[in-house]
Design a protein around this motif. Structure first.
Motif, PDB file in Angstrom:
ATOM      1  N   UNK A 158       0.822  -1.206   0.000  1.00  0.00           N
ATOM      2  CA  UNK A 158       0.000   0.000   0.000  1.00  0.00           C
ATOM      3  C   UNK A 158       0.860   1.261   0.000  1.00  0.00           C
ATOM      4  N   UNK A 159       1.884   1.289   0.855  1.00  0.00           N
ATOM      5  CA  UNK A 159       2.792   2.437   0.897  1.00  0.00           C
ATOM      6  C   UNK A 159       3.503   2.619  -0.442  1.00  0.00           C
ATOM      7  N   UNK A 160       4.012   1.521  -0.990  1.00  0.00           N
ATOM      8  CA  UNK A 160       4.762   1.607  -2.246  1.00  0.00           C
ATOM      9  C   UNK A 160       3.877   2.067  -3.400  1.00  0.00           C
ATOM     10  N   UNK A 161       2.608   1.651  -3.387  1.00  0.00           N
ATOM     11  CA  UNK A 161       1.682   2.090  -4.437  1.00  0.00           C
ATOM     12  C   UNK A 161       1.482   3.599  -4.392  1.00  0.00           C
ATOM     13  N   UNK A 162       1.305   4.143  -3.194  1.00  0.00           N
ATOM     14  CA  UNK A 162       1.139   5.598  -3.075  1.00  0.00           C
ATOM     15  C   UNK A 162       2.396   6.335  -3.537  1.00  0.00           C
ATOM     16  N   UNK A 163       3.564   5.804  -3.194  1.00  0.00           N
ATOM     17  CA  UNK A 163       4.804   6.461  -3.602  1.00  0.00           C
ATOM     18  C   UNK A 163       4.991   6.391  -5.117  1.00  0.00           C
ATOM     19  N   UNK A 164       4.781   5.213  -5.698  1.00  0.00           N
ATOM     20  CA  UNK A 164       5.033   5.019  -7.128  1.00  0.00           C
ATOM     21  C   UNK A 164       4.009   5.710  -8.022  1.00  0.00           C
ATOM     22  N   UNK A 165       2.723   5.628  -7.633  1.00  0.00           N
ATOM     23  CA  UNK A 165       1.657   6.095  -8.522  1.00  0.00           C
ATOM     24  C   UNK A 165       1.252   7.547  -8.300  1.00  0.00           C
ATOM     25  N   UNK A 166       1.460   8.072  -7.099  1.00  0.00           N
ATOM     26  CA  UNK A 166       0.884   9.384  -6.800  1.00  0.00           C
ATOM     27  C   UNK A 166       1.912  10.419  -6.351  1.00  0.00           C
ATOM     28  N   UNK A 167       2.701  10.088  -5.346  1.00  0.00           N
ATOM     29  CA  UNK A 167       3.594  11.096  -4.782  1.00  0.00           C
ATOM     30  C   UNK A 167       4.778  11.400  -5.699  1.00  0.00           C
ATOM     31  N   UNK A 168       5.527  10.365  -6.089  1.00  0.00           N
ATOM     32  CA  UNK A 168       6.735  10.596  -6.894  1.00  0.00           C
ATOM     33  C   UNK A 168       6.445  11.169  -8.285  1.00  0.00           C
TER      34      UNK A 168
END
Length: 370
Positions: free
Chosen positions: A91-101
């Motif tokens: 879940x954390x990695x999805x937010x980082x990869x798809x939205x934040x970065x």
């Protein structure tokens, strides 16, 4: 003509770090290339650094400062990855990869403005391009806030720009307890359906779905069910892995109805298992629920065409968690005090139990009529 010979620094980096790369980020007035040396022993952090520099160069930025993407992955690997389960890591990695970065990863960490963060929240989408639901948007808000808060604590920025940022997400249908009519249908179907005992463990004992998987004969004693473990499912293997309960408060004893206990195989290691005696896979558990829901739908009067449901009569939004919610609501109707209900539900925070206790339905109001 540029020389292909490696400099001493490049050779030193290659020997010291597992991953290293040199990127030309510009040229001096005399044509000499300006190189940026990137190195790390962690592959994810290394790739994040490379992408950040490449994006900065492509957008005319100036490499040299810590970028949001570099710090975001550093924050994740340091503060979250070692302390959460696989599903949470995904879940954390999805937010980082798809939205934040993609939205702000190329920015220098100390140069992020609040309006850029609000734009990120406004434009965030799911992997299918749909607007985020309320709970997913709240998670994104929490992660981004934590990233900048820790950056401030570590002295990377003077103060966090993540202040007064609004959460943007579509309202989701809240979970609820089953109505009396729905509960009656569930109980009738449970009498004849193979998944009936599994469903009743959630409805009459308040177990979470993951808590039903490792339960076996050893966990039943003197009319009480000992709940001490749960499972999580690895994304690729689809197989359960034992873990502790969701919270420390999740370890508890709950009464088990005598009729339900009679339906369970008291010689089995796991009450619900696949053919070789192993714990249920995620696929098997989903099939059990879909089969049970279909039986409830048909019992409620769903319209069929060639054995396919063309019009539902049983709310399609109902999930196994509705059964647990119903258990809590039934405790309230039985006059169980809030503190006891908190223990039986395994809630760490009594306000979670209180929120369910405060749900008053139309049926509850009708019962008050004289």
């Amino acid at each position: 003509m540029q020389s292909n010979k490696c400099t001493f620094l490049e050779v030193f980096m290659a020997n010291k770090y597992k991953y290293s790369r040199t990127i030309v980020i510009g040229h001096k007035d005399d044509g000499t290339p300006i190189r940026k040396y990137i190195q790390d022993n962690n592959k994810a952090r290394f790739e994040a650094k490379v992408r950040a520099v490449q994006m900065l160069v492509a957008r005319g930025g100036t490499p040299g400062k810590v970028t949001v993407e570099q710090w975001a992955w550093q924050w994740y690997h340091t503060y979250k990855e070692p302390h959460v389960g696989e599903s949470q890591r995904n879940n954390y990695e999805e937010h980082l990869r798809l939205r934040i970065c993609p939205a702000i990863g190329f920015l220098a960490l100390d140069n992020v403005k609040p309006f850029q963060l609000q734009e990120m929240m406004n434009n965030a989408r799911t992997s299918k391009g749909k607007p985020l639901g309320a709970s997913t948007a709240a998670k994104l808000h929490y992660i981004t806030h934590a990233i900048f808060e820790q950056a401030e604590i570590n002295g990377l920025i003077a103060s966090s720009p993540f202040r007064r940022i609004e959460t943007v997400g579509e309202d989701e249908k809240s979970r609820r307890a089953l109505t009396r009519a729905e509960e009656q249908i569930v109980r009738e179907v449970a009498k004849r359906h193979y998944a009936g005992p599994w469903v009743l463990l959630m409805l009459d004992c308040g177990l979470r779905r993951g808590e039903t998987v490792p339960i076996g004969a050893r966990d039943v004693k003197d009319g009480l069910l000992c709940i001490s473990q749960s499972v999580e499912y690895k994304t690729k293997s689809n197989q359960p892995t034992l873990k502790s309960t969701k919270t420390a408060a999740g370890a508890r004893y709950v009464p088990i109805p005598a009729e339900l206990q009679k339906q369970l195989d008291m010689k089995s290691r796991y009450f619900f298992h696949i053919g070789n005696g192993r714990m249920l896979s995620m696929t098997k558990m989903r099939r059990m629920w879909h089969s049970f829901y279909r039986a409830c739908d048909i019992a409620a009067g769903a319209e069929l065409y060639r054995n396919a449901v063309v019009k539902h009569a049983f709310d399609p939004a109902i999930t196994p968690h509705y059964l647990r919610h119903t258990y809590c609501s039934n405790l309230r109707r039985q006059g169980v005090d809030l503190k006891t209900a908190q223990y039986l539900m395994g809630h760490a925070d009594i306000s979670t139990t209180a929120n369910i206790y405060s749900h008053v339905t139309e049926e509850d109001v009708r019962e008050l009529q004289v």
